[in-house]
Design a protein around this motif. Structure first.
Motif, mmCIF file in Angstrom:
data_model
loop_
_atom_site.group_PDB
_atom_site.id
_atom_site.type_symbol
_atom_site.label_atom_id
_atom_site.label_comp_id
_atom_site.label_asym_id
_atom_site.label_seq_id
_atom_site.Cartn_x
_atom_site.Cartn_y
_atom_site.Cartn_z
ATOM 1 N N THR A 313 0.840 -1.184 0.000
ATOM 2 C CA THR A 313 0.000 0.000 0.000
ATOM 3 C C THR A 313 0.883 1.244 0.000
ATOM 4 N N ASN A 314 0.452 2.244 -0.732
ATOM 5 C CA ASN A 314 1.164 3.523 -0.725
ATOM 6 C C ASN A 314 0.672 4.330 0.474
ATOM 7 N N VAL A 315 1.561 4.569 1.426
ATOM 8 C CA VAL A 315 1.172 5.155 2.710
ATOM 9 C C VAL A 315 1.912 6.471 2.947
ATOM 10 N N LYS A 316 1.209 7.449 3.530
ATOM 11 C CA LYS A 316 1.860 8.687 3.959
ATOM 12 C C LYS A 316 2.515 8.418 5.313
ATOM 13 N N LEU A 317 3.826 8.243 5.296
ATOM 14 C CA LEU A 317 4.556 7.906 6.515
ATOM 15 C C LEU A 317 4.958 9.140 7.312
ATOM 16 N N VAL A 318 5.146 10.247 6.612
ATOM 17 C CA VAL A 318 5.479 11.512 7.272
ATOM 18 C C VAL A 318 4.609 12.603 6.658
ATOM 19 N N PRO A 319 3.815 13.323 7.458
ATOM 20 C CA PRO A 319 2.960 14.379 6.896
ATOM 21 C C PRO A 319 3.743 15.664 6.629
ATOM 22 N N LYS A 320 3.151 16.543 5.889
ATOM 23 C CA LYS A 320 3.741 17.869 5.666
ATOM 24 C C LYS A 320 3.774 18.617 6.999
ATOM 25 N N ASN A 321 4.793 19.452 7.190
ATOM 26 C CA ASN A 321 4.976 20.234 8.424
ATOM 27 C C ASN A 321 5.194 19.351 9.654
ATOM 28 N N TYR A 322 5.770 18.174 9.427
ATOM 29 C CA TYR A 322 6.048 17.249 10.531
ATOM 30 C C TYR A 322 7.300 17.698 11.288
ATOM 31 N N GLN A 323 7.246 17.594 12.614
ATOM 32 C CA GLN A 323 8.398 17.928 13.465
ATOM 33 C C GLN A 323 8.895 16.661 14.153
ATOM 34 N N VAL A 324 10.168 16.352 13.937
ATOM 35 C CA VAL A 324 10.762 15.155 14.528
ATOM 36 C C VAL A 324 10.830 15.309 16.042
ATOM 37 N N LYS A 325 10.414 14.283 16.738
ATOM 38 C CA LYS A 325 10.415 14.314 18.205
ATOM 39 C C LYS A 325 11.820 14.583 18.733
ATOM 40 N N GLY A 326 11.922 15.586 19.612
ATOM 41 C CA GLY A 326 13.208 15.960 20.183
ATOM 42 C C GLY A 326 14.005 16.916 19.314
ATOM 43 N N HIS A 327 13.458 17.237 18.121
ATOM 44 C CA HIS A 327 14.157 18.148 17.199
ATOM 45 C C HIS A 327 13.159 19.131 16.571
ATOM 46 N N LYS A 328 12.289 19.662 17.398
ATOM 47 C CA LYS A 328 11.284 20.582 16.866
ATOM 48 C C LYS A 328 11.854 21.973 16.611
ATOM 49 N N LYS A 341 11.931 27.250 14.891
ATOM 50 C CA LYS A 341 11.144 26.037 14.694
ATOM 51 C C LYS A 341 11.417 25.478 13.299
ATOM 52 N N ILE A 342 11.506 24.161 13.173
ATOM 53 C CA ILE A 342 11.747 23.522 11.876
ATOM 54 C C ILE A 342 10.708 22.425 11.643
ATOM 55 N N TYR A 343 10.386 22.195 10.377
ATOM 56 C CA TYR A 343 9.468 21.098 10.037
ATOM 57 C C TYR A 343 9.686 20.665 8.589
ATOM 58 N N THR A 344 9.038 19.557 8.222
ATOM 59 C CA THR A 344 9.206 19.016 6.870
ATOM 60 C C THR A 344 8.472 19.889 5.858
ATOM 61 N N GLU A 361 10.775 4.722 11.145
ATOM 62 C CA GLU A 361 11.032 5.817 12.084
ATOM 63 C C GLU A 361 11.637 7.018 11.346
ATOM 64 N N PRO A 362 11.041 8.218 11.479
ATOM 65 C CA PRO A 362 11.620 9.412 10.856
ATOM 66 C C PRO A 362 12.934 9.794 11.544
ATOM 67 N N ALA A 411 12.219 8.928 -0.830
ATOM 68 C CA ALA A 411 11.889 8.439 0.513
ATOM 69 C C ALA A 411 12.451 9.368 1.580
ATOM 70 N N GLN A 412 12.774 10.589 1.199
ATOM 71 C CA GLN A 412 13.204 11.610 2.168
ATOM 72 C C GLN A 412 12.612 12.953 1.754
ATOM 73 N N VAL A 413 12.618 13.891 2.669
ATOM 74 C CA VAL A 413 12.000 15.193 2.402
ATOM 75 C C VAL A 413 12.803 16.288 3.087
ATOM 76 N N ASP A 414 12.855 17.461 2.467
ATOM 77 C CA ASP A 414 13.592 18.580 3.050
ATOM 78 C C ASP A 414 12.949 19.049 4.347
ATOM 79 N N VAL A 415 13.806 19.467 5.276
ATOM 80 C CA VAL A 415 13.353 20.115 6.516
ATOM 81 C C VAL A 415 13.722 21.587 6.408
ATOM 82 N N VAL A 416 12.754 22.456 6.691
ATOM 83 C CA VAL A 416 12.963 23.891 6.488
ATOM 84 C C VAL A 416 12.660 24.682 7.761
#
Length: 453
Positions: A313-328, A341-344, A361-362, A411-416
């Motif tokens: 199945t094609n799954v959204k594993l990380v949503p837009k504007n996601y913040q990695v736990k411990g690295h917000k 503040k940073i997010y995907t 795991e992101p 399978a990766q996305v920029d963090v801005v």
């Protein structure tokens, strides 16, 4: 620690190791048990990212027969895109092309010795009917001679990052079928060879770089030179197209191949419910392990496609504007604010086994050019500025492989940065420096005084 407790500790540790070892290989074992593809080489990949879902002897170098023509197609479509070749460009038949075109024991459309043909009709004859003389004609158009074109094929394979390949002609015929007229520098017994992984990588580039190829590859029937004395009915050799004998829902490409050397081969691709997969089988066998025929290559392809469409199945594993736990946020030097503040920037979608969504795991990877060795950014920082990327790591230790680096990047996305951080003026920086200085002094005094007591 007494002997009994020590034995229990060792047994528990071994059990944990065995558990994680088994769990790490569960996906691979699941695929192998479910498929058992009867072929000398095979591979199944996600058509959008190139993620490898199943493989069997995928790096063994084997014959490819007319699957060779995918490289000729790639170079032609690239040449048209760059304006080096035009669809309505006319070609006058060479002696070699004429002689090959008259061979009815080979897949061909007959060409007249004094005839002229447009590039588009030669391309359609190649892509739909696997016409060999038409393929050589295209090679001559692009390379001036098939000899020159073979060099172009090998150069393009290198440029695409393929491994385990050798092209000796443009068609995939046995060189001996040229009856001494094969490309110069190649032997009469030479054959085109590739690994299943290399074939899949070529197919992946072909359908993603030139998606219009599927419009032609999915044409089940067409009349060559319709309305003339030379007309011939072309039935696509890909009998898995929905309206043909082994019809499969969503099948729209790509290329078959058959010679005594290569056996029955097929590179297939099908799209359904927003998912696309690419399959390769080389020298397909029947259930008894004997060399198969047309049915074997299509049945083994069907196995892989049925497995893929049912289990992935094609799954959204990380949503837009996601913040990695411990690295917000990230600390900022010389800014009006001391953190940002940073997010995907966007979401990550990936094809995964049903129920395996939580296995990924992101993981944040910071751009070393943007941060210092303490992980700090330096102001000014603009909103939307890329500071790193988020990638996905399987928790069970499973190795995830992709055909191409470009596919891996899907399978990766920029963090801005989520906001602007202006550089602080000199007065603020000075006061902040003084404050830090006295803060350090008082901290030192406090530690010293505490030591007295």
């Amino acid at each position: 620690m007494n002997k009994h407790l020590y034995q229990k500790y060792v047994a528990s540790a071994l059990a944990m190791i065995m558990f994680f070892s088994v769990f790490a290989g569960v996906n691979k074992a699941h695929a192998e048990a479910a498929l058992n593809v009867n072929a000398d080489g095979a591979i199944l990949v996600d058509g959008k990212t190139g993620k490898v879902l199943y493989e069997k002897n995928a790096d063994s170098v084997l014959g490819i027969a007319s699957m060779t023509k995918m490289m000729t197609e790639y170079i032609l479509l690239d040449s048209v895109k760059k304006g080096k070749v035009k669809w309505d460009q006319e070609y006058r038949v060479s002696d070699l092309v004429y002689k090959i075109s008259q061979r009815r024991d080979l897949s061909n459309v007959p060409l007249r010795a004094d005839g002229t043909y447009k590039v588009r009709e030669l391309y359609e004859a190649m892509a739909i009917y696997s016409a060999n003389a038409a393929t050589i004609a295209l090679a001559e158009i692009m390379g001036g001679s098939e000899t020159n074109f073979v060099k172009m094929m090998n150069d393009k394979a290198k440029a695409l990052g393929l491994k385990d390949y050798k092209f000796v002609n443009s068609t995939g015929l046995n060189n001996r079928d040229y009856k001494g007229l094969q490309p110069q520098g190649t032997g009469a017994e030479d054959e085109n060879v590739m690994s299943s992984r290399a074939v899949a990588k070529l197919a992946f580039h072909l359908i993603n770089d030139f998606p219009d190829v599927l419009k032609t590859a999915s044409t089940p029937k067409k009349v060559f030179r319709e309305g003339t004395d030379d007309q011939i009915n072309m039935i696509n050799w890909n009998w898995m197209l929905p309206s043909l004998d082994y019809g499969y829902q969503g099948m729209d490409g790509l290329k078959t191949g058959t010679t005594d050397f290569a056996g029955y081969c097929f590179t297939g691709t099908a799209s359904r419910d927003g998912k696309r997969f690419i399959t390769v089988v080389q020298n397909a066998k029947d259930a008894s392990g004997q060399q198969g025929g047309y049915k074997a290559r299509f049945e083994e392809t069907r196995k892989m496609l049925d497995y893929a469409f049912s289990n992935y199945t094609n799954v959204k594993l990380v949503p837009k504007n996601y913040q990695v736990k411990g690295h917000k946020t990230l600390p900022v030097l010389k800014g009006k604010e001391d953190q940002v503040k940073i997010y995907t920037k966007s979401a990550i979608n990936m094809i995964v086994l049903n129920g395996e969504e939580k296995n990924y795991e992101p993981v944040l990877v910071l751009d070393k050019k943007k941060v210092n060795n303490k992980g700090q950014l330096t102001a000014p920082i603009k909103k939307g500025e890329t500071v790193g990327y988020v990638t996905l790591k399987p928790k069970n230790g499973e190795k995830v492989s992709f055909l191409t680096p470009e596919g891996q990047k899907k399978a990766q996305v920029d963090v801005v940065a989520a906001e602007n951080v202006e550089k602080a003026n000199w007065f603020v920086l000075m006061m902040r420096g003084i404050g830090n200085f006295f803060g350090d002094v008082f901290h030192g005094i406090g530690v010293t005084v505490k030591g007295w007591f």
